[in-house]
Design a protein around this motif. Structure first.
Motif, short mmCIF file in Angstrom:
data_model
loop_
_atom_site.label_atom_id
_atom_site.label_comp_id
_atom_site.label_asym_id
_atom_site.label_seq_id
_atom_site.Cartn_x
_atom_site.Cartn_y
_atom_site.Cartn_z
N LEU A 155 0.86 -1.18 0.00
CA LEU A 155 0.00 0.00 0.00
C LEU A 155 0.89 1.22 0.00
CD1 LEU A 155 -2.84 1.34 0.31
CD2 LEU A 155 -2.47 1.25 2.78
N CYS A 156 0.70 2.11 -0.96
CA CYS A 156 1.47 3.35 -1.02
C CYS A 156 0.57 4.53 -0.65
CB CYS A 156 2.04 3.57 -2.43
SG CYS A 156 3.34 2.40 -2.87
N ARG A 157 1.19 5.56 -0.11
CA ARG A 157 0.44 6.77 0.23
C ARG A 157 -0.23 7.34 -1.00
NH1 ARG A 157 2.89 11.13 4.29
NH2 ARG A 157 1.65 12.34 2.83
N GLY A 158 -1.39 7.92 -0.80
CA GLY A 158 -2.15 8.45 -1.91
C GLY A 158 -1.48 9.59 -2.64
N ARG B 78 -12.51 5.08 -8.87
CA ARG B 78 -11.21 5.10 -9.56
C ARG B 78 -10.28 6.16 -9.02
NH1 ARG B 78 -11.11 1.83 -13.76
NH2 ARG B 78 -9.22 2.83 -14.56
N THR B 79 -10.42 6.50 -7.73
CA THR B 79 -9.49 7.40 -7.08
C THR B 79 -8.75 6.63 -5.99
OG1 THR B 79 -11.11 8.15 -5.46
CG2 THR B 79 -10.97 9.39 -7.52
N LYS B 80 -7.77 7.28 -5.38
CA LYS B 80 -6.93 6.61 -4.39
C LYS B 80 -7.51 6.64 -2.98
CE LYS B 80 -2.56 7.23 -6.80
NZ LYS B 80 -1.16 7.70 -6.69
N LYS B 81 -8.71 7.19 -2.83
CA LYS B 81 -9.33 7.25 -1.50
C LYS B 81 -8.41 7.94 -0.51
CE LYS B 81 -12.59 4.73 -3.32
NZ LYS B 81 -13.89 5.30 -3.71
N PHE B 82 -7.93 9.10 -0.89
CA PHE B 82 -6.92 9.82 -0.12
C PHE B 82 -7.43 11.23 0.14
CE2 PHE B 82 -3.08 12.50 0.03
CZ PHE B 82 -2.36 11.84 1.01
N ALA B 83 -7.25 11.72 1.38
CA ALA B 83 -7.73 13.06 1.71
C ALA B 83 -6.80 13.73 2.71
CB ALA B 83 -9.15 12.99 2.29
N THR B 84 -6.64 15.03 2.58
CA THR B 84 -5.86 15.81 3.53
C THR B 84 -6.64 17.08 3.88
OG1 THR B 84 -4.68 17.12 1.86
CG2 THR B 84 -3.69 15.02 2.53
N LYS B 85 -6.29 17.68 5.01
CA LYS B 85 -6.95 18.92 5.39
C LYS B 85 -6.07 19.70 6.36
CE LYS B 85 -11.29 20.82 7.19
NZ LYS B 85 -12.67 20.49 7.65
N GLU B 86 -6.06 20.99 6.20
CA GLU B 86 -5.34 21.89 7.11
C GLU B 86 -6.35 22.82 7.75
OE1 GLU B 86 -1.46 23.60 5.92
OE2 GLU B 86 -2.42 25.54 6.27
#
Length: 205
Positions: free
Chosen positions: A85-88, A177-185
């Motif tokens: 598993l790689c980071r998104g 078809r996305t990496k299911k990855f999210a970030t937030k500041e």
């Protein structure tokens, strides 16, 4: 990184222990590595060859499949199961280099072991002599603590909880078809910012 049920895995930012440079790309950092220890496979050249073949399969697929791939190598009773598993936010070539580094390191750190799992800042690699697909695994795990004095700790904790809840909801509900990855500041006050929090979820079939 923490392993949960067969539907979701969370790939979380953790503390860096040692730094490696791989090629001319980004620095790759190894965090933790766990080995089976008791279940050694000294002398089992068939299983060892299957592990090598598995690593080859994983490396070959490291630039595809949106940063996740699982497969097997060999036949029972010497079949080996593996996944990465790689980071998104890791580019495909960084994912590939991280998996190649993980495969090289885990052989040195866990020689002749029936299973092992190794974490880096950009990826995770795991293999086992038993099926690890679509099954819950709470061990091994790592508990991380990061102590920072924050003004108004109650409000700070509420902000952290809100941010993590938001990205934990957005990541698995991302478009197909996305990496299911999210970030937030998030802004805590005029002088302090909650730096990007990261959640990576993956549906394991």
């Amino acid at each position: 990184m923490m392993m949960v049920d067969s539907f979701t895995k969370l790939f979380l930012v953790a503390v860096c222990l040692s730094t490696f440079s791989f090629g001319s790309l980004e620095a790759l950092t190894r965090w933790y590595c766990f080995c089976s220890n008791a279940a050694t496979l000294t002398g089992n050249i068939v299983y060892a060859a299957n592990v090598d073949q598995l690593f080859s399969y994983l490396s070959t697929n490291a630039t595809e499949h949106d940063g996740f791939f699982n497969t097997t190598a060999g036949q029972e009773p010497n079949m080996v199961y593996g996944l990465f598993l790689c980071r998104g936010d890791a580019r495909p070539e960084i994912c590939r280099d991280c998996i190649n580094l993980a495969a090289a390191d885990v052989v040195k750190l866990c020689p002749n072991q029936s299973w092992a799992i190794i974490w880096y800042n950009k990826s995770m690699l795991r293999y086992s002599n038993r099926s690890i697909f679509s099954s819950m695994a709470e061990r091994p795990n790592v508990t991380l603590s990061y102590w920072v004095d924050a003004m108004e700790p109650y409000r700070f904790n509420r902000l952290v909880a809100t941010v993590m809840k938001d990205i934990a909801t957005r990541a698995p509900n991302a478009t197909s078809r996305t990496k299911k990855f999210a970030t937030k500041e998030a802004t805590f006050n005029a002088f302090q910012t909650l730096q990007p929090s990261t959640v990576h979820t993956r549906h394991f079939q």
